[in-house]
Write an enzyme that holds these catalytic residues in place. Sequence first.
Site, PDB file in Angstrom:
ATOM      1  N   ASP A   1       0.893  -1.354   0.144  1.00 21.13           N
ATOM      2  CA  ASP A   1      -0.106   0.045  -0.045  1.00 21.13           C
ATOM      3  C   ASP A   1       0.966   1.264  -0.054  1.00 21.13           C
ATOM      4  OD1 ASP A   1      -1.888   1.945   0.039  1.00 21.13           O
ATOM      5  OD2 ASP A   1      -3.102   0.865   1.905  1.00 21.13           O
TER       6      ASP A   1
HETATM    7  C1  BGC Z   1      -5.068   3.312   0.201  1.00 22.28           C
HETATM    8  C2  BGC Z   1      -5.103   2.276  -0.930  1.00 22.28           C
HETATM    9  C3  BGC Z   1      -4.997   2.719  -2.332  1.00 22.28           C
HETATM   10  C4  BGC Z   1      -3.623   3.588  -2.268  1.00 22.28           C
HETATM   11  C5  BGC Z   1      -3.249   4.342  -3.576  1.00 22.28           C
HETATM   12  C6  BGC Z   1      -3.749   4.201   0.004  1.00 22.28           C
HETATM   13  O1  BGC Z   1      -3.865   5.242   0.798  1.00 22.28           O
HETATM   14  O2  BGC Z   1      -5.136   2.714   1.259  1.00 22.28           O
HETATM   15  O3  BGC Z   1      -6.392   1.559  -0.887  1.00 22.28           O
HETATM   16  O4  BGC Z   1      -5.207   2.003  -3.368  1.00 22.28           O
HETATM   17  O5  BGC Z   1      -3.561   4.644  -1.458  1.00 22.28           O
HETATM   18  O6  BGC Z   1      -4.256   5.411  -4.047  1.00 22.28           O
END
Ligand code: BGC
Length: 768
Positions: free
Chosen positions: A277
């Site tokens: 993530d």
């Molecule tokens: C979120 C993810 C997301 C990623 C990219 C993160 O803050 O937890 O779900 O896909 O950002 O935007």
Amino acid sequence: MKTKKALVLAASLALTGPCGMAQDLTLRPDNIDQILDALTIEEKASLLVGGRNENFAGGNNATVGGTRDLVPGAAGTTRSVSRLGVPPTVLADGPAGIRIAPTRPGDTETYYATGFPVGTSLASSWNVDLVRNVGRAIGNEVLEYGADVLLAPGMNIHRSPLCGRNFEYYSEDPVVTGLIAAAYSNGVQDNGVGVSLKHFAANSQETNRTGVDEIVSPRALREIYLKGFEIAVKNSAPWTVMSSYNKLNGPFTQENGELLTTVLRDEWGFDGIVMTDWIGQRNTAAQVRAGNDLMEPGQDVQIQEIVEKVKSGELAEADVDKCARRMLEYIVKTPRFKGYKYSNKPDLKAHAAITRQSATEGMVLLKNNDNTLPLKDVEKISLFGITSYDFIAGGTGSGDVNKPYVVDLLEGLTGAGLEAEGSLCDLYLSYKSYMENKKEADRTGGRGWGKEILPEMPVSRTAIDKQAKISDMAVITIGRQAGEGHDRKIDDDFNLTDVERRMITDVTDAFHAQGKKVVVIINTGGVVETASWKSLPDAILLAWQPGQEGGNSVADVLTGKENPSGKLTMTWPVAAMDHPSSLNFPLSGNAGFRRRGERENVDYTLHKEGINVGYRYFDTNGVDVSYPFGFGMSYTTFSYSKPVVKAGKDGFEAHVTVTNTGAVAGKEVVQLYVSAPKGDVEKPVHELKAFAKTRTFAPGESQTLTFKVDNYSLASFNEAKSEWIADKGVYAIGFGADSRDIRCKADYRLAKTLSYPVNNVLAATRPL
Ligand code: BGC
């Protein structure tokens, strides 16, 4: 080094063209070995580190990215190695549609994406064909807007109704979660683009999500938090999985080889890539060793780190090679590698029709006294609640889609030929524009990216009395917003605010005094308290956050154009504190990044309730609920035949015939619950093992539904032995309209105990 050079030479010699000229070595699906040999360590490392993201603050400050190149507004990219024909690829959020920049500097075109229903809405349809179809439409926009992977589905378990991101997720139950996620993933991937199952795993709270250590017993992990991922991996072959921000029983999931390699790859057979993530730099070497192939968003320093650690012998080059190979195997599948010429013109009109219809199937009719719905003999409606005029299509954060419009309820009802009483509309609309013009500080609930909601407008009793005289009925919308980075609170969020309570009490009182009816619409991504007020209105429709066509979808259900067939995928408790997880959950609704310390529920969270999540707890302990798991009404009624359960080679097949016994066409969801015989471990009173939904069928018509359950799915996890065990004996199979309305039963007998050993990993690191 010598060997490598020799191999590269051999490769280029092998590629000598007809005129004797050496052709450049270029990536193909069948020459990944050669490419790997040709890559320098710096290039291999660069494949493991995502493209830089200008909006990313770096360090542990997790911010959702917006890349500016390739597809503006996408969350991230992978790096290219152009000399070997390795293209960059693009990763974009999800899940309710593709999240990209809708407008771009110096460009008069727009790039809006369809805002589809949120996860809880889709799952509440219990319709895997519908979810696959929605996935197909979303995946088409991913393809046509030039992305390669959609960062979805979100599929963490609703451990607590207070988790801020529950709207993106599906259920408190892993079977619903896994099967809906598989359907969604298959639909997206039908387009030749990839998905990313996220957030792996046990990302159960938003509070301190980048620091919290979720302490979970191996049994609860295996049966609840990993099970949905296991089902989705086995049923949809996802291209990618996203490891979560949190720690799990000690290490960060991104650095946990037991999770990412032993369980995900070795046991379940996952063969795609794992990406982090969006965190930036953590322990790079540990991530590579664990089998976390891609770090997002990337920073150059991570490339240097990998190279240096390989050179110093701290990181085995073989580990880097494994990840680089998987990256190449991923890249050759992508549309960008294949040179797909995307149009930037997906059929937004067709997709709007898909979201309008699919949202109605996820709506849950919670109450319908005296057949209040569908509306009859109604022309003029008093439309209460600010959300009626400011509908919420989806939640906030990376899951917020930049959609072209949102149809509110006023528009939806008007479009359906109904009249919303004018003076009340004027009141709400002027309040709305007044509030919208006020400063940010006066807003509530919005919390970052995405739509903020306005505080409810108090309406005087005199005004309500007047409405009750001049309108045929009242519709009240209660709205809730939540999202990434924050958990919800109990007061004024899970529970209604005083203004909302007053509104429901006064409106029902005044309209009932005139012999007129009141319908409450709940426009939310997660659960709200209903027990204290549900006796007041005549009907309650849970609309969820139904996507950009929301008002039209609700109007279709209110008018009877569509018969609601959604059912709850999570328990609606009497009080938030009734969930045992509430005793070990941050209740403050505060988020926080970069917290460090020893604060329970902030720095570490004990999943003391183990597998007693949702109905497993409520049903086993006979605790009263407001609406049980699986509950949902229809405008028609259904009867179930005596079921047939046939034992097969490795499990059973069951059939039950459902008949529409009411007056209108409809669809029914049948849930198959299993009560297992006693064994060495305590088991819940019953567990959902399968479900099926009928097609739309007319009054008097019948349809036979088929369910297949294998013996492995009947097993409970015995952590002392590290084995899944299906105990011998009689399994009582219940066919339910919900978890507390089992309509008919049959038995399945297992002659001998079956065990399925797995690796003894992921032990809890604190006492539970
Ligand atoms: C979120 C993810 C997301 C990623 C990219 C993160 O803050 O937890 O779900 O896909 O950002 O935007």
